[in-house]
Scaffold this active site. Sequence first.
Site, PDB file in Angstrom:
ATOM      1  N   PHE A   1     -14.286 -12.234  -6.298  1.00 11.42           N
ATOM      2  CA  PHE A   1     -15.303 -12.846  -7.156  1.00 11.42           C
ATOM      3  C   PHE A   1     -14.707 -13.251  -8.512  1.00 11.42           C
ATOM      4  CE2 PHE A   1     -18.353 -11.150 -10.464  1.00 11.42           C
ATOM      5  CZ  PHE A   1     -18.929 -12.379 -10.730  1.00 11.42           C
TER       6      PHE A   1
ATOM      7  N   ASP B   1      -3.826 -11.872  -2.137  1.00 13.27           N
ATOM      8  CA  ASP B   1      -5.036 -11.155  -1.729  1.00 13.27           C
ATOM      9  C   ASP B   1      -4.869 -10.705  -0.275  1.00 13.27           C
ATOM     10  OD1 ASP B   1      -8.134 -11.488  -3.150  1.00 13.27           O
ATOM     11  OD2 ASP B   1      -7.948 -10.556  -1.196  1.00 13.27           O
TER      12      ASP B   1
ATOM     13  N   THR C   1     -12.093  -7.549   0.421  1.00 12.28           N
ATOM     14  CA  THR C   1     -13.440  -7.989   0.034  1.00 12.28           C
ATOM     15  C   THR C   1     -13.437  -9.460  -0.402  1.00 12.28           C
ATOM     16  OG1 THR C   1     -13.002  -7.097  -2.173  1.00 12.28           O
ATOM     17  CG2 THR C   1     -14.366  -5.749  -0.707  1.00 12.28           C
TER      18      THR C   1
ATOM     19  N   VAL D   1      -1.262  -5.356  -2.031  1.00 12.50           N
ATOM     20  CA  VAL D   1      -0.465  -4.939  -3.205  1.00 12.50           C
ATOM     21  C   VAL D   1       0.099  -3.524  -3.071  1.00 12.50           C
ATOM     22  CG1 VAL D   1      -1.545  -6.496  -4.880  1.00 12.50           C
ATOM     23  CG2 VAL D   1      -2.512  -4.199  -4.520  1.00 12.50           C
TER      24      VAL D   1
ATOM     25  N   LYS E   1      -5.195   4.312  -3.245  1.00 11.76           N
ATOM     26  CA  LYS E   1      -3.847   3.740  -3.067  1.00 11.76           C
ATOM     27  C   LYS E   1      -3.731   2.392  -3.764  1.00 11.76           C
ATOM     28  CE  LYS E   1      -2.593   5.573   1.468  1.00 11.76           C
ATOM     29  NZ  LYS E   1      -2.450   5.179   2.878  1.00 11.76           N
TER      30      LYS E   1
ATOM     31  N   ASN F   1       3.337  -1.098  -8.111  1.00 10.46           N
ATOM     32  CA  ASN F   1       4.081  -2.260  -7.612  1.00 10.46           C
ATOM     33  C   ASN F   1       4.036  -3.429  -8.594  1.00 10.46           C
ATOM     34  OD1 ASN F   1       4.990  -1.010  -5.275  1.00 10.46           O
ATOM     35  ND2 ASN F   1       3.195  -1.617  -4.083  1.00 10.46           N
TER      36      ASN F   1
ATOM     37  N   TYR G   1     -12.581   5.438  -7.077  1.00  9.49           N
ATOM     38  CA  TYR G   1     -12.492   4.248  -7.932  1.00  9.49           C
ATOM     39  C   TYR G   1     -12.255   4.655  -9.384  1.00  9.49           C
ATOM     40  CZ  TYR G   1     -14.029  -0.301  -9.893  1.00  9.49           C
ATOM     41  OH  TYR G   1     -14.112  -1.510 -10.559  1.00  9.49           O
TER      42      TYR G   1
ATOM     43  N   LYS H   1      -8.720   4.087 -11.170  1.00  7.53           N
ATOM     44  CA  LYS H   1      -8.587   3.165 -12.307  1.00  7.53           C
ATOM     45  C   LYS H   1      -8.097   3.896 -13.561  1.00  7.53           C
ATOM     46  CE  LYS H   1     -10.148  -0.925 -10.785  1.00  7.53           C
ATOM     47  NZ  LYS H   1      -9.445  -2.208 -10.945  1.00  7.53           N
TER      48      LYS H   1
ATOM     49  N   THR I   1     -20.126  -7.419 -14.197  1.00  5.74           N
ATOM     50  CA  THR I   1     -20.011  -8.876 -14.260  1.00  5.74           C
ATOM     51  C   THR I   1     -20.634  -9.472 -13.002  1.00  5.74           C
ATOM     52  OG1 THR I   1     -18.046  -8.672 -15.622  1.00  5.74           O
ATOM     53  CG2 THR I   1     -18.332 -10.756 -14.481  1.00  5.74           C
TER      54      THR I   1
HETATM   55  P1  NAD Z   1     -14.001  -8.303  -5.539  1.00  4.23           P
HETATM   56  O1  NAD Z   1     -14.137  -7.213  -4.529  1.00  4.23           O
HETATM   57  O2  NAD Z   1     -14.764  -9.558  -5.323  1.00  4.23           O
HETATM   58  O3  NAD Z   1     -12.478  -8.700  -5.716  1.00  4.23           O
HETATM   59  C1  NAD Z   1     -11.397  -7.843  -5.477  1.00  4.23           C
HETATM   60  C2  NAD Z   1     -10.318  -8.618  -4.742  1.00  4.23           C
HETATM   61  O4  NAD Z   1      -9.178  -7.768  -4.534  1.00  4.23           O
HETATM   62  C3  NAD Z   1     -10.771  -9.081  -3.362  1.00  4.23           C
HETATM   63  O5  NAD Z   1     -10.420 -10.431  -3.167  1.00  4.23           O
HETATM   64  C4  NAD Z   1     -10.002  -8.174  -2.409  1.00  4.23           C
HETATM   65  O6  NAD Z   1      -9.781  -8.734  -1.136  1.00  4.23           O
HETATM   66  C5  NAD Z   1      -8.735  -7.934  -3.196  1.00  4.23           C
HETATM   67  N1  NAD Z   1      -8.017  -6.704  -2.798  1.00  4.23           N
HETATM   68  C6  NAD Z   1      -8.537  -5.466  -2.626  1.00  4.23           C
HETATM   69  N2  NAD Z   1      -7.569  -4.614  -2.261  1.00  4.23           N
HETATM   70  C7  NAD Z   1      -6.410  -5.320  -2.212  1.00  4.23           C
HETATM   71  C8  NAD Z   1      -5.077  -4.996  -1.886  1.00  4.23           C
HETATM   72  N3  NAD Z   1      -4.716  -3.764  -1.547  1.00  4.23           N
HETATM   73  N4  NAD Z   1      -4.143  -5.982  -1.937  1.00  4.23           N
HETATM   74  C9  NAD Z   1      -4.494  -7.257  -2.258  1.00  4.23           C
HETATM   75  N5  NAD Z   1      -5.749  -7.617  -2.572  1.00  4.23           N
HETATM   76  C10 NAD Z   1      -6.696  -6.655  -2.547  1.00  4.23           C
HETATM   77  O7  NAD Z   1     -14.360  -7.651  -6.935  1.00  4.23           O
HETATM   78  P2  NAD Z   1     -14.448  -8.272  -8.403  1.00  4.23           P
HETATM   79  O8  NAD Z   1     -15.785  -7.981  -8.917  1.00  4.23           O
HETATM   80  O9  NAD Z   1     -13.945  -9.663  -8.410  1.00  4.23           O
HETATM   81  O10 NAD Z   1     -13.429  -7.348  -9.201  1.00  4.23           O
HETATM   82  C11 NAD Z   1     -12.120  -7.771  -9.555  1.00  4.23           C
HETATM   83  C12 NAD Z   1     -11.446  -6.712 -10.413  1.00  4.23           C
HETATM   84  O11 NAD Z   1     -12.214  -6.495 -11.590  1.00  4.23           O
HETATM   85  C13 NAD Z   1     -11.314  -5.352  -9.717  1.00  4.23           C
HETATM   86  O12 NAD Z   1     -10.076  -4.780 -10.050  1.00  4.23           O
HETATM   87  C14 NAD Z   1     -12.442  -4.556 -10.306  1.00  4.23           C
HETATM   88  O13 NAD Z   1     -12.160  -3.181 -10.317  1.00  4.23           O
HETATM   89  C15 NAD Z   1     -12.532  -5.115 -11.716  1.00  4.23           C
HETATM   90  N6  NAD Z   1     -13.886  -4.944 -12.257  1.00  4.23           N
HETATM   91  C16 NAD Z   1     -14.916  -5.727 -11.869  1.00  4.23           C
HETATM   92  C17 NAD Z   1     -16.187  -5.516 -12.386  1.00  4.23           C
HETATM   93  C18 NAD Z   1     -17.379  -6.362 -12.016  1.00  4.23           C
HETATM   94  O14 NAD Z   1     -18.478  -6.073 -12.482  1.00  4.23           O
HETATM   95  N7  NAD Z   1     -17.259  -7.413 -11.242  1.00  4.23           N
HETATM   96  C19 NAD Z   1     -16.397  -4.476 -13.303  1.00  4.23           C
HETATM   97  C20 NAD Z   1     -15.324  -3.670 -13.646  1.00  4.23           C
HETATM   98  C21 NAD Z   1     -14.072  -3.933 -13.135  1.00  4.23           C
END
Ligand code: NAD
Length: 310
Positions: A12, A32, A36, A58, A90, A98, A144, A148, A174
């Site tokens: 997202f 990616d 998700t 990753v 992980k 990494n 989580y 983090k 967000t």
């Molecule tokens: P999301 O789930 O839409 O995006 C996460 C992306 O990471 C996905 O495309 C998923 O396929 C990819 N991914 C997961 N594990 C992976 C791996 N091992 N190797 C490669 N790709 C991998 O979530 P988002 O809302 O877009 O969040 C993005 C980042 O922002 C995350 O790190 C999340 O913790 C952080 N974040 C988001 C929010 C929010 O409200 N959206 C709030 C706090 C933190």
Amino acid sequence: MKTTLVTGGAGFIGSHLCDYLLSKNHEVICVDNFFTGQKKNIKHLLSNPNFELIRHDVNFPLYLEVDEIYNLACPASPVHYQRDPVQTVKTSVQGAINMLGLAKRLKIPVLQASTSEVYGDPEVHPQKESYVGHVNCIGPRSCYDEGKRCAETLFMDYHRQNKLDIKIVRIFNTYGPRLAMDDGRVVSNFILQALRSKPITIYGDGSQTRSFCYASDLVEGLYKMMQTPKNFTGPVNLGNPSEFTVKELAEKIIKLTNSKSKIIYKPLPEDDPKQRKPDITLAKDKLKWQPKIKLEDGLLKTIEYFKECL
Ligand code: NAD
Ligand code: UDP
């Protein structure tokens, strides 16, 4: 032309960041594993010669030549990060190692997408970066939260030990277009329920609060953080300080969608934070950043997106 690596770039926030970086004339490599993420989020970029997609997890080392890294890879919705909690730890920890290793070899800046979840169920309100948090290390959200938190530790240690140029942002809730239909977070759940005339599922009594930031605002904040001088590491809170109860959010979405859906109440998940609101004084001062999009305006854009999806 800068070459920028975005991990989690098909997710997202990641996909909006890829768009933004391309608009700023960067060459973008999106990594990616589609845990998700969705191909449709980046489909429009596949024909762009400045965009490259690599399917990669990753948790495994990555050898690339780039100029900077945004590390966003990690499931963010409680439903998804609890689906495979060991993998979440992980990805948060080994994934960070990494990306830090890659940044260290290339001597380049690396930004970590951390989260307001590092504050846990906060006893200080609003949350400032100096607050060390109130986190349960053995609950269902811990994979989580602690993942983090450990990633932040690693980033700071690579900075102290290897003089690495690191940036930590703590992202607060967000929302916006490209949230997955099955994402499970509150904004997409409520909008989809309202559009499908299904009951709106409030967990608990709906008095818990969140502060919702629109995707385009957040992405600008990420970019501005990357532009800060080398010795500025953060952590910096990025989010919209306008705070709403979950019940207020449900009522707003029912009104904006003109829906006949009724609210129903379901049990509150364990360790669900009771309140959350960022103090963004530091972001205003150091990044000259603050969100511009009001909740109603952002919700209307998100509702339009989900109408098209349906
Ligand atoms: P999301 O789930 O839409 O995006 C996460 C992306 O990471 C996905 O495309 C998923 O396929 C990819 N991914 C997961 N594990 C992976 C791996 N091992 N190797 C490669 N790709 C991998 O979530 P988002 O809302 O877009 O969040 C993005 C980042 O922002 C995350 O790190 C999340 O913790 C952080 N974040 C988001 C929010 C929010 O409200 N959206 C709030 C706090 C933190
Ligand atoms: N929530 C809710 N109904 C839903 C999804 C979530 O009431 O269908 C609540 C959830 O319990 C939490 C808030 O909305 O109090 C925000 O949840 P979300 O999963 O979006 O993110 P969180 O901030 O908890 O990580």
